[in-house]
Design an enzyme around this catalytic site. Structure first.
Site, PDB file in Angstrom:
ATOM      1  N   ASN A 192       0.618  -1.194  -0.076  1.00  0.00           N
ATOM      2  CA  ASN A 192       0.078   0.203  -0.019  1.00  0.00           C
ATOM      3  C   ASN A 192       0.857   1.254  -0.176  1.00  0.00           C
ATOM      4  O   ASN A 192       1.385   1.499   0.987  1.00  0.00           O
ATOM      5  CB  ASN A 192      -0.961  -0.226   1.252  1.00  0.00           C
ATOM      6  N   TRP A 193       1.053   1.939  -1.032  1.00  0.00           N
ATOM      7  CA  TRP A 193       1.863   2.969  -1.284  1.00  0.00           C
ATOM      8  C   TRP A 193       1.339   4.395  -0.602  1.00  0.00           C
ATOM      9  O   TRP A 193       2.087   5.217  -0.586  1.00  0.00           O
ATOM     10  CB  TRP A 193       2.237   3.418  -2.644  1.00  0.00           C
ATOM     11  N   LYS A 194       0.007   4.267  -0.331  1.00  0.00           N
ATOM     12  CA  LYS A 194      -0.708   5.386   0.173  1.00  0.00           C
ATOM     13  C   LYS A 194      -0.445   6.703  -0.536  1.00  0.00           C
ATOM     14  O   LYS A 194      -0.541   6.542  -2.187  1.00  0.00           O
ATOM     15  CB  LYS A 194      -0.272   5.670   1.818  1.00  0.00           C
ATOM     16  N   HIS A 230      -9.705   0.953   4.955  1.00  0.00           N
ATOM     17  CA  HIS A 230      -8.249   1.252   5.704  1.00  0.00           C
ATOM     18  C   HIS A 230      -8.678   2.140   6.976  1.00  0.00           C
ATOM     19  O   HIS A 230      -9.458   2.963   6.766  1.00  0.00           O
ATOM     20  CB  HIS A 230      -7.203   1.800   4.886  1.00  0.00           C
ATOM     21  N   GLU A 247      -6.982   4.723   8.129  1.00  0.00           N
ATOM     22  CA  GLU A 247      -6.890   6.052   7.664  1.00  0.00           C
ATOM     23  C   GLU A 247      -8.001   6.426   6.816  1.00  0.00           C
ATOM     24  O   GLU A 247      -8.489   7.742   7.207  1.00  0.00           O
ATOM     25  CB  GLU A 247      -5.672   6.195   6.955  1.00  0.00           C
ATOM     26  N   GLU A 285      -4.900  -4.807  10.530  1.00  0.00           N
ATOM     27  CA  GLU A 285      -3.818  -3.729  10.740  1.00  0.00           C
ATOM     28  C   GLU A 285      -4.216  -2.889  12.213  1.00  0.00           C
ATOM     29  O   GLU A 285      -5.211  -1.990  11.946  1.00  0.00           O
ATOM     30  CB  GLU A 285      -4.015  -2.766   9.658  1.00  0.00           C
ATOM     31  N   GLY A 297       2.933   2.562  10.964  1.00  0.00           N
ATOM     32  CA  GLY A 297       3.970   3.603  10.798  1.00  0.00           C
ATOM     33  C   GLY A 297       4.528   4.019  12.002  1.00  0.00           C
ATOM     34  O   GLY A 297       5.148   4.783  12.095  1.00  0.00           O
ATOM     35  N   SER A 351       3.527  -2.009  10.402  1.00  0.00           N
ATOM     36  CA  SER A 351       5.050  -1.796  10.680  1.00  0.00           C
ATOM     37  C   SER A 351       5.529  -3.340  10.377  1.00  0.00           C
ATOM     38  O   SER A 351       6.443  -3.894  11.083  1.00  0.00           O
ATOM     39  CB  SER A 351       5.074  -1.414  12.176  1.00  0.00           C
ATOM     40  N   GLY A 367       2.866  -1.355   4.282  1.00  0.00           N
ATOM     41  CA  GLY A 367       2.931   0.158   4.099  1.00  0.00           C
ATOM     42  C   GLY A 367       4.174   0.715   3.943  1.00  0.00           C
ATOM     43  O   GLY A 367       4.730   0.603   2.576  1.00  0.00           O
ATOM     44  N   GLY A 368       4.941   1.551   4.397  1.00  0.00           N
ATOM     45  CA  GLY A 368       6.189   2.285   4.318  1.00  0.00           C
ATOM     46  C   GLY A 368       7.230   1.346   3.676  1.00  0.00           C
ATOM     47  O   GLY A 368       7.854   1.706   3.089  1.00  0.00           O
TER      48      GLY A 368
END
Length: 252
Positions: free
Chosen positions: A10-12, A97, A99, A167, A173, A213, A234-235
């Site tokens: 997931n590049w967000k 998600h 977010e 998640e 993150g 994470s 994610g990151g």
């Protein structure tokens, strides 16, 4: 029951044309470089979906989006329909998600409507669930995740068109992760709730990913748990080396 491992990125809200295409080409090359036993997907921002699709050509890496509307078309300024995502070459779409739930007030009911529309358009959904730190500290993790499953997953969902991603919000993150036992406990509980929602047979075949994470250092421990069927990254998905190291450490 054997379920095919999935590693999704997931590049967000990250990636302009040049660096997004470069990242996609690196991932594509790494996947093609060796025989892989799991499924891969990357979910870039809407603006570079078409460019990333082209960059992935020839590699077994599915293209996914990060959200969609529940209508096929209409007066919804700024929204993207499932048919538009399918038209650009998406196979998956992430829905619900944390977010989106927090920043945009998305309810379980809304996520469910989006999922139904995505399935109708031929897309597979990655439906996200997870508790906040306050909910976890109150011992509400299983209750919260169960409620989200029951409300967000369509009754018609199957293992062929739906993936669940657990998640924990407090781990996204932050570098913090639950213990391996905590993760397995939640995943096992989620599968039991899925059995009530869509039947034991489909629940047994449906993949439940872990996110929050995920990195190369913890991938082997987390992704080899009995009820963990891969990762929504994610990151770490923004660096091809880290993304593929997670896959390698998970035996993919």
């Amino acid at each position: 029951m054997v379920r095919k491992m999935m590693i999704a990125g997931n590049w967000k809200m990250n990636g302009l044309s040049t660096d997004g295409v470069a990242l996609a080409k690196e991932v594509a090359a790494a996947v093609k470089a060796k025989k892989r036993v799991c499924e891969f997907a990357v979910c870039p921002p809407f603006t570079i979906l078409a460019a990333v699709k082209k960059a992935l050509r020839g590699a077994k890496v599915a293209l996914g989006a990060q959200d969609c509307h529940f209508d096929e078309k209409g007066a919804h300024t700024g929204d993207i329909s499932p048919l538009m995502l399918a038209d650009v070459g998406c196979a998956y779409v992430i829905l619900g998600h944390s977010e989106r739930r927090a920043d945009h007030g998305e309810s379980n009911e809304l996520v469910c409507r989006k999922a139904e529309a995505a399935h109708k358009a031929g897309l597979k959904t990655i439906i996200c669930i997870g508790e906040t730190l306050a909910q976890r500290e109150r011992g509400e993790t299983i209750d919260v995740c169960s409620e989200q499953i029951l409300g967000s997953v369509p009754a018609t969902a199957t293992a062929a068109d739906t993936v669940i991603a657990y998640e924990p919000v407090w781990a996204i993150g932050t570098g913090k992760t639950p213990t391996a036992q905590d993760v397995e406990d939640v995943h096992a509980a989620v599968r039991k709730v899925l059995a009530k929602k869509i039947g034991k047979a489909q629940a047994g075949k449906m993949r439940i990913l872990y996110g929050g994470s995920v990195k190369p250092a913890n991938a082997k421990e987390l992704l080899n748990l009995p009820d963990v069927d891969g990762a929504l990254v994610g990151g770490a998905s923004l660096k091809a080396a880290d993304f593929m190291a997670i896959a390698d450490n998970a035996g993919c």
